[in-house]
Design an enzyme around this catalytic site. Sequence first.
Site, short mmCIF file in Angstrom:
data_model
loop_
_atom_site.label_atom_id
_atom_site.label_comp_id
_atom_site.label_asym_id
_atom_site.label_seq_id
_atom_site.Cartn_x
_atom_site.Cartn_y
_atom_site.Cartn_z
N GLY A 299 0.82 -1.22 0.00
CA GLY A 299 0.00 0.00 0.00
C GLY A 299 0.85 1.26 0.00
O GLY A 299 2.09 1.19 0.14
N ASP A 300 0.21 2.39 -0.23
CA ASP A 300 0.88 3.70 -0.24
C ASP A 300 1.98 3.81 -1.29
O ASP A 300 2.98 4.49 -1.09
CB ASP A 300 1.44 4.03 1.15
CG ASP A 300 0.36 4.02 2.21
OD1 ASP A 300 -0.77 4.41 1.91
OD2 ASP A 300 0.66 3.61 3.35
N LYS B 263 -0.65 5.20 -5.62
CA LYS B 263 -1.77 4.85 -6.52
C LYS B 263 -2.61 6.07 -6.85
O LYS B 263 -3.09 6.23 -7.97
CB LYS B 263 -2.64 3.76 -5.88
CG LYS B 263 -1.89 2.46 -5.62
CD LYS B 263 -2.77 1.44 -4.92
CE LYS B 263 -3.16 1.85 -3.51
NZ LYS B 263 -2.04 1.93 -2.56
N HIS C 275 -5.45 8.09 -0.45
CA HIS C 275 -4.79 8.32 -1.73
C HIS C 275 -4.55 9.81 -1.91
O HIS C 275 -5.49 10.59 -1.92
CB HIS C 275 -5.63 7.76 -2.88
CG HIS C 275 -5.75 6.26 -2.83
ND1 HIS C 275 -6.39 5.53 -3.80
CD2 HIS C 275 -5.30 5.35 -1.93
CE1 HIS C 275 -6.32 4.23 -3.49
NE2 HIS C 275 -5.68 4.12 -2.35
N THR D 194 -6.34 0.16 10.65
CA THR D 194 -6.62 1.60 10.64
C THR D 194 -7.80 1.93 11.55
O THR D 194 -8.17 3.10 11.68
CB THR D 194 -6.94 2.07 9.21
OG1 THR D 194 -8.08 1.33 8.75
CG2 THR D 194 -5.77 1.83 8.26
N GLN E 220 -5.09 -0.24 -1.07
CA GLN E 220 -4.13 -1.13 -0.38
C GLN E 220 -3.12 -1.69 -1.40
O GLN E 220 -2.75 -0.97 -2.30
CB GLN E 220 -4.86 -2.26 0.36
CG GLN E 220 -5.60 -1.79 1.61
CD GLN E 220 -6.91 -1.10 1.32
OE1 GLN E 220 -7.77 -1.62 0.65
NE2 GLN E 220 -7.08 0.10 1.84
N ARG F 110 0.45 7.55 11.07
CA ARG F 110 1.50 6.73 11.67
C ARG F 110 2.76 6.74 10.83
O ARG F 110 2.68 6.74 9.59
CB ARG F 110 1.02 5.26 11.77
CG ARG F 110 -0.05 5.03 12.80
CD ARG F 110 -0.49 3.58 12.81
NE ARG F 110 -1.23 3.23 11.60
CZ ARG F 110 -1.68 2.00 11.34
NH1 ARG F 110 -1.43 1.01 12.19
NH2 ARG F 110 -2.36 1.75 10.25
P1 GDP Z 1 -1.48 5.62 -2.24
O1 GDP Z 1 -2.20 5.20 -1.02
O2 GDP Z 1 -0.89 4.47 -2.99
O3 GDP Z 1 -2.30 6.52 -3.13
O4 GDP Z 1 -0.24 6.49 -1.73
P2 GDP Z 1 -0.28 7.65 -0.60
O5 GDP Z 1 -0.97 8.83 -1.16
O6 GDP Z 1 -0.78 7.10 0.69
O7 GDP Z 1 1.27 7.91 -0.40
C1 GDP Z 1 2.09 8.33 -1.44
C2 GDP Z 1 2.72 9.68 -1.07
O8 GDP Z 1 3.81 9.94 -1.94
C3 GDP Z 1 1.78 10.85 -1.25
O9 GDP Z 1 2.10 11.82 -0.29
C4 GDP Z 1 2.10 11.37 -2.64
O10 GDP Z 1 1.83 12.75 -2.82
C5 GDP Z 1 3.57 11.11 -2.71
N1 GDP Z 1 4.10 10.80 -4.04
C6 GDP Z 1 3.53 10.07 -5.04
N2 GDP Z 1 4.40 9.93 -6.07
C7 GDP Z 1 5.54 10.58 -5.70
C8 GDP Z 1 6.83 10.74 -6.31
O11 GDP Z 1 7.10 10.26 -7.39
N3 GDP Z 1 7.76 11.43 -5.58
C9 GDP Z 1 7.51 11.95 -4.37
N4 GDP Z 1 8.46 12.63 -3.75
N5 GDP Z 1 6.31 11.81 -3.77
C10 GDP Z 1 5.35 11.12 -4.42
P1 IMO Z 2 -3.80 2.70 0.62
O1 IMO Z 2 -4.97 2.46 -0.31
C1 IMO Z 2 -1.17 1.02 3.66
C2 IMO Z 2 -2.98 -1.79 6.49
C3 IMO Z 2 -3.10 -1.37 7.94
C4 IMO Z 2 -2.93 -2.72 8.60
C5 IMO Z 2 -3.67 -3.67 7.66
C6 IMO Z 2 -5.11 -3.95 8.06
O2 IMO Z 2 -3.67 4.11 1.06
O3 IMO Z 2 -2.56 2.12 0.04
P2 IMO Z 2 -7.36 -2.53 7.94
O4 IMO Z 2 -7.72 -1.22 8.56
O5 IMO Z 2 -7.44 -2.53 6.45
O6 IMO Z 2 -8.09 -3.69 8.55
O7 IMO Z 2 -5.80 -2.75 8.34
O8 IMO Z 2 -3.68 -3.02 6.39
N1 IMO Z 2 -3.59 -0.87 5.51
C7 IMO Z 2 -2.89 -0.07 4.70
N2 IMO Z 2 -1.56 0.17 4.62
N3 IMO Z 2 -2.01 1.63 2.80
C8 IMO Z 2 -3.34 1.40 2.85
O9 IMO Z 2 -4.21 1.87 1.93
C9 IMO Z 2 -3.85 0.54 3.86
N4 IMO Z 2 -5.08 0.12 4.21
C10 IMO Z 2 -4.90 -0.76 5.21
O10 IMO Z 2 -2.07 -0.48 8.30
O11 IMO Z 2 -1.58 -3.11 8.60
MG MG Z 3 -2.22 5.56 1.04
#
Ligand code: GDP
Ligand code: IMO
Ligand code: MG
Length: 427
Positions: free
Chosen positions: A12-13, A16, A41, A128, A223, A302
């Site tokens: 995740g993160d 996306k 996201h 979460t 995720q 976190r």
């Molecule tokens: P997602 O859950 O997969 O959509 O990812 P998140 O938004 O939770 O976390 C990704 C973080 O990285 C966000 O703060 C974005 O703004 C940032 N981000 C995405 N692509 C890039 C990149 O290429 N470089 C940098 N420095 N940050 C990025």
């Molecule tokens: P995005 O879409 C990262 C993790 C939680 C925990 C496990 C189970 O932003 O990538 P839950 O609340 O789903 O029952 O928690 O999954 N988790 C994520 N980690 N990015 C996410 O979503 C997550 N959604 C849940 O931290 O370990």
């Molecule tokens: Mg995320």
Amino acid sequence: MAAVVLVGAQWGDEGKGKITDYLAEKAEVVVRYQGGSNAGHTVMVGEQEFKLHLVPSGILYPGKLCLIGNGVVVDPAVLVQELDGLAERGIDTSSLRISDRAHLILPYHKGLDAAEEERRGQAQIGTTKRGIGPAYVDKTARTGIRVGDLLDWEEFRGKLARNLAAVNEMLAKIYDRPGYVLEAILDEYAGYARRLRPLIADTVHLVNEALKNGRRVLFEGAQGTLLDLDQGTYPFVTSSYPTAGGACIGAGIGPTKINKVLGVVKAYTTRVGGGPFPAEITGSIGDTLREQGREYGTTTGRPRRCGWLDTVILRHAAEVNGLTGLALTKLDVLTGIDPLRICTGYRYGGEIIRDFPASLKVLQQCEPVYEEVPGWQEDITAARSLADLPAACRSYIRRLEELAGVPVHLIAVGPRRDQTIVVEDVF
Ligand code: GDP
Ligand code: IMO
Ligand code: MG
């Protein structure tokens, strides 16, 4: 016809939200198919940052049909708040539709999530606490309440009353916690029902019509592969199917409709919550990645655990999703770290494992095998083509492609829309 499924290839993160937003310029329909408000996201439009939990990341391009599919668990409190927040910032959300088949998160799901985590003690998953697990439990136990039930108040009341009787007994007897009051939930949810009623639709039909009419449809996974209920690091996973097959089930389309599967991969690895993480870095480089990459949870704040790029994971993701291409993100965060390491396999009991093991016990004892590669010092955030990248950076990408066995189509070198390199068009 072009239907592309976008999935997280790690925990995740991966970015996306940014990649979905980038592709939404060309996509005509964007569909969330699983998860709920556990997702966070982030999309940067110019200097404005948007954090989306339930609304598909296509919403920031005006006029795109955005669907919350049947596989999503919808917390109406979060959704209404998100819609208000977007409206305040001038974003038109009138093109959003919510599946009548999607399940609702109710206050007791959040209460049970927290209570169950507390009960797990040391073995807690680190959820979460958004009620995701308990809502999917109700769905599979066939006691869930669906978004469509908001349209029939007597039906909603009846189901809620029946569920509360069981939930309150469980809270009292197992968790020693107070129960929930029927009328209070009914009052709260009547407001959501009024507000969301115009948005509730048969999204299964809408998405299939769009595909039939040759529209470009993007399925936005939440995720990631290693949080998938079956393919992830069970039980340290979420309760849905983020992998590509989940798009079929969670949107109501046949697998024959999917043309491409794009895996979003961070240039290193992060994980939030508990569970094994072989390539985790505990030393100062981990802190550097966390600070340079601003690795703090979008939903919970976190700090995320950080590690080297792990290609055992990527090969697993390639297999279980049928990845046709990769979107590599946050490459800019690696600038200045020299040398870099890439995990190519795991050492387990004197042997080298190259496939991701199912057993957590095995995984916990796996030692990562690293290949050291040269890093680069140049700022790459202004690069807009492969040729703009330093040689060491291009080698890193090539090695990743070789080890994962999947070509890189997009590269993100910063959080903004324009900070994207297209190697091969996705739509
Ligand atoms: P997602 O859950 O997969 O959509 O990812 P998140 O938004 O939770 O976390 C990704 C973080 O990285 C966000 O703060 C974005 O703004 C940032 N981000 C995405 N692509 C890039 C990149 O290429 N470089 C940098 N420095 N940050 C990025
Ligand atoms: P995005 O879409 C990262 C993790 C939680 C925990 C496990 C189970 O932003 O990538 P839950 O609340 O789903 O029952 O928690 O999954 N988790 C994520 N980690 N990015 C996410 O979503 C997550 N959604 C849940 O931290 O370990
Ligand atoms: Mg995320």
